[in-house]
Motif scaffolding. Structure first.
Motif, PDB file in Angstrom:
ATOM      1  N   ALA A 204       0.833  -1.238   0.107  1.00 52.05           N
ATOM      2  CA  ALA A 204      -0.048   0.026   0.068  1.00 52.05           C
ATOM      3  C   ALA A 204       0.864   1.255   0.070  1.00 52.05           C
ATOM      4  O   ALA A 204       1.849   1.118   0.494  1.00 52.05           O
ATOM      5  N   VAL A 205       0.352   2.178  -0.659  1.00 51.09           N
ATOM      6  CA  VAL A 205       1.117   3.662  -0.607  1.00 51.09           C
ATOM      7  C   VAL A 205       0.065   4.596   0.006  1.00 51.09           C
ATOM      8  O   VAL A 205      -0.965   4.731  -0.565  1.00 51.09           O
ATOM      9  N   LYS A 206       0.653   4.924   0.992  1.00 50.07           N
ATOM     10  CA  LYS A 206      -0.345   5.905   1.944  1.00 50.07           C
ATOM     11  C   LYS A 206       0.591   7.265   2.483  1.00 50.07           C
ATOM     12  O   LYS A 206       1.654   6.925   3.004  1.00 50.07           O
ATOM     13  N   ASP A 207       0.314   8.440   2.200  1.00 47.73           N
ATOM     14  CA  ASP A 207       1.050   9.518   2.819  1.00 47.73           C
ATOM     15  C   ASP A 207       2.435   9.437   2.507  1.00 47.73           C
ATOM     16  O   ASP A 207       3.265   9.767   3.226  1.00 47.73           O
ATOM     17  N   GLY A 208       2.607   8.946   1.130  1.00 46.63           N
ATOM     18  CA  GLY A 208       4.038   9.100   0.621  1.00 46.63           C
ATOM     19  C   GLY A 208       5.052   7.921   1.235  1.00 46.63           C
ATOM     20  O   GLY A 208       6.259   8.005   1.108  1.00 46.63           O
ATOM     21  N   ARG A 209       4.356   7.105   1.677  1.00 42.75           N
ATOM     22  CA  ARG A 209       5.017   5.928   2.447  1.00 42.75           C
ATOM     23  C   ARG A 209       4.548   4.454   1.579  1.00 42.75           C
ATOM     24  O   ARG A 209       3.317   4.481   1.427  1.00 42.75           O
ATOM     25  N   VAL A 210       5.485   3.486   1.684  1.00 48.53           N
ATOM     26  CA  VAL A 210       4.779   2.215   1.193  1.00 48.53           C
ATOM     27  C   VAL A 210       4.908   1.381   2.430  1.00 48.53           C
ATOM     28  O   VAL A 210       5.996   1.357   3.046  1.00 48.53           O
ATOM     29  N   TYR A 211       3.947   0.494   2.556  1.00 51.47           N
ATOM     30  CA  TYR A 211       3.865  -0.543   3.376  1.00 51.47           C
ATOM     31  C   TYR A 211       3.478  -1.857   2.996  1.00 51.47           C
ATOM     32  O   TYR A 211       2.810  -2.076   1.799  1.00 51.47           O
ATOM     33  N   THR A 212       4.077  -2.911   3.633  1.00 49.75           N
ATOM     34  CA  THR A 212       3.564  -4.198   3.204  1.00 49.75           C
ATOM     35  C   THR A 212       2.096  -4.735   3.929  1.00 49.75           C
ATOM     36  O   THR A 212       2.409  -4.720   5.184  1.00 49.75           O
ATOM     37  N   LEU A 213       1.190  -4.887   3.209  1.00 48.88           N
ATOM     38  CA  LEU A 213       0.044  -5.411   4.064  1.00 48.88           C
ATOM     39  C   LEU A 213       0.074  -7.071   4.248  1.00 48.88           C
ATOM     40  O   LEU A 213      -0.448  -7.442   5.392  1.00 48.88           O
ATOM     41  N   ALA A 214       0.669  -7.660   3.078  1.00 49.05           N
ATOM     42  CA  ALA A 214       0.617  -9.203   3.406  1.00 49.05           C
ATOM     43  C   ALA A 214       1.973  -9.830   2.461  1.00 49.05           C
ATOM     44  O   ALA A 214       1.967  -9.084   1.192  1.00 49.05           O
TER      45      ALA A 214
END
Length: 441
Positions: A204-214
């Motif tokens: 996911a890309v949110k507020d300029g950051r990338v996160y791993t959801l799964a």
């Protein structure tokens, strides 16, 4: 849940038992597809790409028809079967009913009008696949360049949402890396969700950051080969080509029963959870005042390292008599010890020993140095202003000078620093998130 066949029939099996597929229009129960890839609303029915047949097809209650494409690979604008594509994949419906088509083999985005006229809408792309139309812009999973871009619906200029180099890195969108992403979707709040296909992950890309959801290596339920992706309320639906199924991810906001909205560390705890550094202690609780042990810190630090490099292997050769080889934290302890970040004593690691504030900072400081981050202290780095500065252990002075100058650690209202005080999970959240932000990771 019951699953019913909506359109198309299963063709004769090949040598390995899988359906061979065929390109035949017909009624809903007699039509055949070669490689159905994506589907979107069009007119009173649906458009669907048949990638291997090089066409876009249409179906409604009357049956299945070829909407556009000659049935042979090529690149030609035109109307109906007068147009040609090369392995079309992603689809998205625009505000005015037109359909955008990822013409993957030709490296372009094509547009199909409601009358079936095909034009070239954007060119110069590298294997575009997944598409999503959101608030007048087209989001594209540009598989060949390992990135997600956003094309302005008016002037066709594009911006890079995240990615651009092959790899697996979370963090700032400009530094993030993907590997052949093939699906993209956008939520109501503007969060961009990505099927990072070859990394076997959903990001996911949110507020300029990338996160791993799964990611499949950590979560057995995660998709191994994600492609299609759709946001539906607080759920994310993802197709898994490997498992040949559709998986569901919960998108509910982070919340803990013991963390009120006005809690001093609430934002840090949320960020630490979203970045997969910390998690619930069970029963919907975070336990903010629980102390942090050496073993727990090793695990948290290893998660930060994987946030920086999703392909990093967390393991090592170091052994300790008090760390069982099959302990949940054993691999992280071995990794941290090999790295020289957390050290043992006389063959023991003391995994259950509670970490103090100065120990926590010193260990993260060593990790930052090993990773080559800038650990120089600011101009106003003196800690002598704290009432208990003389109690700081010699090994932790430089680390605390640096941490205090960067705002990673701050004193208490009584003017003390409390270097020997226990580090709680709430303190851990704040220190690690501020430090990550300071390093741009």
């Amino acid at each position: 849940d019951e699953v019913e066949q909506a359109v198309g029939q299963i063709s004769i099996p090949g040598l390995n038992g899988e359906p061979i597929g065929k390109y035949d229009d017909g009624t809903l129960d007699t039509a055949l597809f070669m490689e159905p890839w994506a589907m979107t609303h069009f007119l009173d029915g649906y458009a669907i790409t048949d990638s291997e047949a090089h066409v876009v097809r249409y179906f409604d209650e009357r049956g299945v028809f070829t909407a556009v494409g000659s049935g042979k690979a090529g690149f030609r604008n035109g109307t109906g079967t007068g147009a040609s594509f090369e392995n079309p994949t992603g689809l998205a419906t625009g505000d005015d009913g037109e359909v955008y088509i990822a013409d993957t083999g030709n490296g372009v985005i094509r547009m199909m009008s409601e009358k079936g006229k095909v034009t070239t809408w954007a060119s110069g792309l590298s294997s575009p696949t997944g598409l999503c139309w959101y608030e007048g812009d087209l989001y594209v999973a540009e598989t060949g360049k390992n990135r997600v871009i956003c094309i302005d619906g008016d002037d066709k200029d594009y911006t890079v949402v995240a990615g651009g180099e092959e790899g697996y890195v979370d963090g700032l969108a400009a530094n993030a890396r993907f590997c052949a992403p093939q699906g993209v979707a956008v939520g109501e709040d503007g969060t961009v969700y990505v099927s990072d296909t070859e990394n076997h992950a959903v990001r996911a890309v949110k507020d300029g950051r990338v996160y791993t959801l799964a990611v499949s290596r950590e979560t057995p339920e995660a998709p191994v080969q994600p492609r299609g992706i759709l946001v539906q309320d607080d759920r994310l639906l993802v197709t898994d080509l490997f498992a040949q199924t559709v998986l569901e991810l919960d998108l509910s906001p982070v919340s803990y029963a013991d963390i009120p909205a006005d809690y001093w560390a609430e934002s840090y705890i949320t960020a630490a959870t979203e970045r997969n550094i910390l998690e619930s202690t069970g029963n919907g609780l975070f336990s903010p005042n629980a102390p942090v042990t050496r073993a727990a810190f090793a695990v948290m630090l290893s998660r930060i390292h994987q946030y920086v490099d999703g392909n990093a292997v967390i393991n090592g050769e170091s052994t300790f008599a008090d760390v069982p080889a099959d302990a949940s934290y054993a691999a992280a302890v071995r990794w941290a010890a090999d790295l020289g970040v957390i050290q043992g004593n006389n063959g023991l690691f003391n995994p259950n020993q509670v970490v103090t504030r100065q120990q926590l900072v010193a260990m993260f400081y060593r990790y930052a140095q090993v990773m080559g981050y800038d650990t120089s202290a600011g101009a106003n780095a003196s800690i002598l202003g704290y009432t208990d500065a003389s109690s700081v252990s010699a090994y932790a002075v430089d680390a605390l000078q640096w941490a205090c100058s960067k705002g990673i650690v701050s004193g208490y209202t009584d003017g003390s620093l409390r270097p020997h005080g226990q580090a709680t999970r709430a303190h851990m959240s704040k220190i690690l998130i501020i430090a990550m932000d300071a390093f741009g990771i």
